[in-house]
Design a protein around this motif. Structure first.
Motif, mmCIF file in Angstrom:
data_model
loop_
_atom_site.group_PDB
_atom_site.id
_atom_site.type_symbol
_atom_site.label_atom_id
_atom_site.label_comp_id
_atom_site.label_asym_id
_atom_site.label_seq_id
_atom_site.Cartn_x
_atom_site.Cartn_y
_atom_site.Cartn_z
ATOM 1 N N MET A 208 -42.174 -6.110 18.056
ATOM 2 C CA MET A 208 -41.526 -4.914 17.509
ATOM 3 C C MET A 208 -41.397 -4.761 16.051
ATOM 4 O O MET A 208 -40.616 -5.770 15.503
ATOM 5 C CB MET A 208 -40.011 -4.539 18.069
ATOM 6 N N HIS A 209 -42.065 -3.998 15.268
ATOM 7 C CA HIS A 209 -42.086 -3.901 13.776
ATOM 8 C C HIS A 209 -41.114 -2.774 13.528
ATOM 9 O O HIS A 209 -41.316 -1.714 13.854
ATOM 10 C CB HIS A 209 -43.538 -3.686 13.484
ATOM 11 N N LEU A 210 -39.923 -3.220 12.836
ATOM 12 C CA LEU A 210 -38.785 -2.192 12.640
ATOM 13 C C LEU A 210 -39.054 -1.483 11.347
ATOM 14 O O LEU A 210 -38.053 -1.130 10.843
ATOM 15 C CB LEU A 210 -37.755 -3.083 12.684
ATOM 16 N N GLY A 211 -40.160 -1.429 10.691
ATOM 17 C CA GLY A 211 -40.530 -0.728 9.420
ATOM 18 C C GLY A 211 -40.653 -1.535 8.099
ATOM 19 O O GLY A 211 -40.569 -2.603 8.193
ATOM 20 N N ASP A 212 -41.042 -0.707 7.230
ATOM 21 C CA ASP A 212 -41.277 -1.400 5.746
ATOM 22 C C ASP A 212 -42.458 -2.046 6.073
ATOM 23 O O ASP A 212 -42.839 -3.337 5.625
ATOM 24 C CB ASP A 212 -40.321 -2.262 5.215
ATOM 25 N N TYR A 213 -43.485 -1.613 6.839
ATOM 26 C CA TYR A 213 -44.749 -2.207 7.201
ATOM 27 C C TYR A 213 -45.683 -2.429 5.907
ATOM 28 O O TYR A 213 -46.492 -3.202 5.738
ATOM 29 C CB TYR A 213 -45.594 -1.451 8.177
ATOM 30 N N ILE A 214 -45.483 -1.237 4.933
ATOM 31 C CA ILE A 214 -45.944 -1.503 3.667
ATOM 32 C C ILE A 214 -44.878 -1.150 2.782
ATOM 33 O O ILE A 214 -43.906 -0.513 3.045
ATOM 34 C CB ILE A 214 -47.179 -0.393 3.420
ATOM 35 N N TYR A 215 -45.388 -1.504 1.287
ATOM 36 C CA TYR A 215 -44.348 -1.386 0.454
ATOM 37 C C TYR A 215 -45.046 -0.091 -0.503
ATOM 38 O O TYR A 215 -45.920 -0.996 -1.372
ATOM 39 C CB TYR A 215 -43.853 -2.439 -0.333
ATOM 40 N N ALA A 216 -45.129 0.866 -0.514
ATOM 41 C CA ALA A 216 -45.406 1.826 -1.276
ATOM 42 C C ALA A 216 -45.116 2.010 -2.644
ATOM 43 O O ALA A 216 -45.652 2.667 -3.579
ATOM 44 C CB ALA A 216 -45.692 3.384 -0.674
ATOM 45 N N ASP A 217 -43.893 1.413 -3.062
ATOM 46 C CA ASP A 217 -43.346 1.516 -4.360
ATOM 47 C C ASP A 217 -42.868 0.090 -4.822
ATOM 48 O O ASP A 217 -42.165 -0.227 -6.062
ATOM 49 C CB ASP A 217 -41.924 2.294 -4.060
ATOM 50 N N ASP A 256 -39.663 2.872 8.282
ATOM 51 C CA ASP A 256 -38.516 2.902 7.391
ATOM 52 C C ASP A 256 -38.865 3.585 5.912
ATOM 53 O O ASP A 256 -39.633 4.288 6.077
ATOM 54 C CB ASP A 256 -37.660 1.606 7.291
ATOM 55 N N ASP A 257 -38.050 3.292 5.068
ATOM 56 C CA ASP A 257 -38.410 4.020 3.834
ATOM 57 C C ASP A 257 -39.445 3.646 2.847
ATOM 58 O O ASP A 257 -40.273 4.609 2.461
ATOM 59 C CB ASP A 257 -36.859 3.899 3.037
ATOM 60 N N HIS A 258 -39.848 2.408 2.768
ATOM 61 C CA HIS A 258 -40.576 2.077 1.968
ATOM 62 C C HIS A 258 -42.133 2.573 2.360
ATOM 63 O O HIS A 258 -43.281 2.354 1.665
ATOM 64 C CB HIS A 258 -40.743 0.345 1.598
ATOM 65 N N GLU A 259 -42.322 2.753 3.671
ATOM 66 C CA GLU A 259 -43.605 3.638 3.909
ATOM 67 C C GLU A 259 -43.738 4.953 3.266
ATOM 68 O O GLU A 259 -45.049 5.491 3.217
ATOM 69 C CB GLU A 259 -43.776 3.772 5.523
ATOM 70 N N ILE A 260 -42.716 5.433 2.581
ATOM 71 C CA ILE A 260 -42.635 6.675 1.854
ATOM 72 C C ILE A 260 -42.357 6.363 0.404
ATOM 73 O O ILE A 260 -43.042 6.291 -0.421
ATOM 74 C CB ILE A 260 -41.656 7.668 2.422
ATOM 75 N N ILE A 261 -40.922 5.898 0.311
ATOM 76 C CA ILE A 261 -40.256 5.488 -1.030
ATOM 77 C C ILE A 261 -38.891 5.008 -0.654
ATOM 78 O O ILE A 261 -38.497 5.483 0.098
ATOM 79 C CB ILE A 261 -40.340 6.797 -1.867
#
Length: 499
Positions: A208-217, A256-261
């Motif tokens: 289970m990956h709970l987000g911030d799979y990438i860091y766009a920022d 989570d947030d870092h997939e967006i910002i």
């Protein structure tokens, strides 16, 4: 900061070039002035020492600049546009999804043997509209372990990574192991996310990956175009450490947030939401086991595992979040808007329905996956602490319906925080505490956020490593929980008994 995301990459990098250039000029001027001063006082022989010191300073500054810029250059200069690969996605107890990327293909087909020995196939189209990512769904997987599949494109070529793929449905009985974590990026800003070795070493049946799979920022924003987001996801496909996990276990995701910002809590109409979510859909969400005929904007789902042993509800705390009017109390603490919502009305109603349905079906363990901690002991409005009214509504619902054995897995904090969650009501088994098991990062920088004001509910806290991963062995009697840090060291173990 959001305004910067609308700027082309060259407009962003010019500020870093300017800072770097100004620093180099200042170093050079300092060196010249120092050399003139030394020459007047000590003669020309000392100039050589000043020159060497100045050059050393400029080289050190250049190295630091290169380190910080490497993440962005790696993404932009290595776009991975030609990448061809296969990785496992979500699953159910009788089906499994597989991501395939092949820019040379118009379609891809998976072939495997069914339970009666008959050959079965599943085909999906490949299109540039989805960055050449297709999702192949294998159904009728009436097996205990895995089926061996071969994935070829329409030219008859085996897609790289598509030969003898071990495709696994979810376990049909227990015990089994689930691992979880969040927050992964190439750190220190170079290629590779070695913390995923931590996950692979646990040999989970489910991840289970709970987000911030990438860091766009991070280390800074490179633009909000669809292509800039796609590059970051393709980089994950190219990461050997991540693919070691993605090729062996069914994987579920929330964002989570870092997939967006960072700290995203804005309307869907605001940039860069549309670009970010389009690419998240292509590379992640399309592989999740959504109910049939789900609307396009549904980002929550649930799965049942191990027969009736466990069920997991995967929440989304970004797409529907609305903090309302953010204000402060007289003591400086955050004042919660009565209209603030973490889940949104539809997701909250669906989560309640799932809790009640799981309870009535006799599911033993009910696991809620949340990208941010459920505990109130992180006094941070980016966690469930900022949505205490909705949190209490959920707890009251569980108490009113005597729903037991509900626990939360979470991440986001770049540290480990395992907390008891007092139910605040109920009787008998329903009075037993929940647990919030917050473990991160998978592979990133670490923090030690001194924000646990009340430690009476704290079971364990740790920080200081670039990788922490949680795992639980799920059986009829207990959840045997362990937290593992980079290198495989177990930093904490404890058991949550069934009530």
């Amino acid at each position: 900061m959001l305004a910067l995301t609308r700027a082309p990459f060259w407009q962003l990098t010019q500020y870093h070039y300017m800072l770097f250039g100004a620093s180099m000029v200042l170093l050079l001027i300092r060196g010249v002035l120092r050399a003139l001063h030394v020459r007047s006082k000590r003669g020309s022989g000392a100039i050589r020492s000043v020159a060497l010191t100045t050059i050393a300073g400029m080289l050190a500054l250049s190295a630091l600049f290169a380190l910080v810029m490497h993440q962005t250059y790696d993404t932009l200069l290595n776009s991975f546009a030609d990448l061809r690969a296969v990785r496992l996605a979500g699953a159910t107890m009788d089906s499994a999804k597989v991501f395939v990327r092949d820019p040379t293909a118009k379609s891809v087909t998976a072939t495997w043997q069914g339970p009666n020995g008959a050959q079965q196939t599943a085909t999906a189209n490949v299109s540039p509209d989805t960055d050449f990512v297709a999702v192949v769904t294998l159904t009728g997987l009436d097996v205990t372990g895995a089926v061996t599949a071969t994935i070829k494109n329409d030219k008859g070529e085996v897609v790289p990574g598509g030969d003898k793929v071990q495709v696994k449905p979810l376990p049909k009985q227990g015990p089994f192991r689930m691992a979880w974590g969040s927050c992964a990026l190439p750190y220190p800003y170079g290629r590779g996310q070695p913390g995923y070795q931590n996950v692979a070493a646990l040999k989970p049946d489910v991840f289970m990956h709970l987000g911030d799979y990438i860091y766009a920022d991070l280390p800074f924003i490179v633009g909000d175009s669809v292509e800039n987001y796609r590059r970051l996801y393709r980089r994950n496909w190219s990461d050997k450490y991540y693919m070691e996990v993605a090729s062996k276990a069914p994987s579920f995701h929330t964002l989570d947030d870092h997939e967006i910002i960072d700290n995203w809590e804005f309307l869907a109409t605001r940039s860069p939401f549309s670009s970010a979510m389009r690419v998240y859909d292509e590379h992640v969400h399309a592989g999740m086991p959504l109910p049939p005929n789900s609307p396009k904007d549904r980002y929550f789902f649930n799965v049942t595992m191990g027969g009736n042993l466990a069920a997991m509800y995967v929440t989304n705390g970004r797409v529907y979040r609305n903090p309302g009017v953010v204000a402060k109390n007289e003591d400086g603490t955050n004042k919660e808007d009565p209209k603030a919502t973490y889940l949104g009305a539809d997701q909250l109603a669906d989560l309640k329905k799932w809790l009640l349905d799981s309870h009535q079906r006799g599911i033993v363990w009910k696991i809620i996956a949340s990208s941010v901690p459920f505990t109130e002991d992180y006094k941070d409005r980016d966690t469930w602490f900022g949505f205490r009214r909705e949190r209490k509504e959920l707890l009251d619902f569980m108490n009113d319906n005597n729903i037991t054995n509900v626990h939360v897995v979470s991440g986001d904090r770049h540290e480990v925080g395992l907390f008891k969650i007092p139910r605040g009501g109920g009787s008998g088994a329903a009075a037993a505490p929940m647990f919030d098991l917050s473990v991160s990062p998978i592979s990133a920088f670490y923090e030690d956020l001194d924000s646990v004001a009340d430690t009476s509910n704290l079971v364990f806290k740790a920080a200081g490593a670039s990788s922490y991963v949680g795992a639980m062995d799920i059986s009829d009697k207990e959840l045997a929980v362990q937290v593992v840090m980079y290198g495989g060291s177990v930093v904490h173990k404890f058991s949550i008994p069934r009530v």
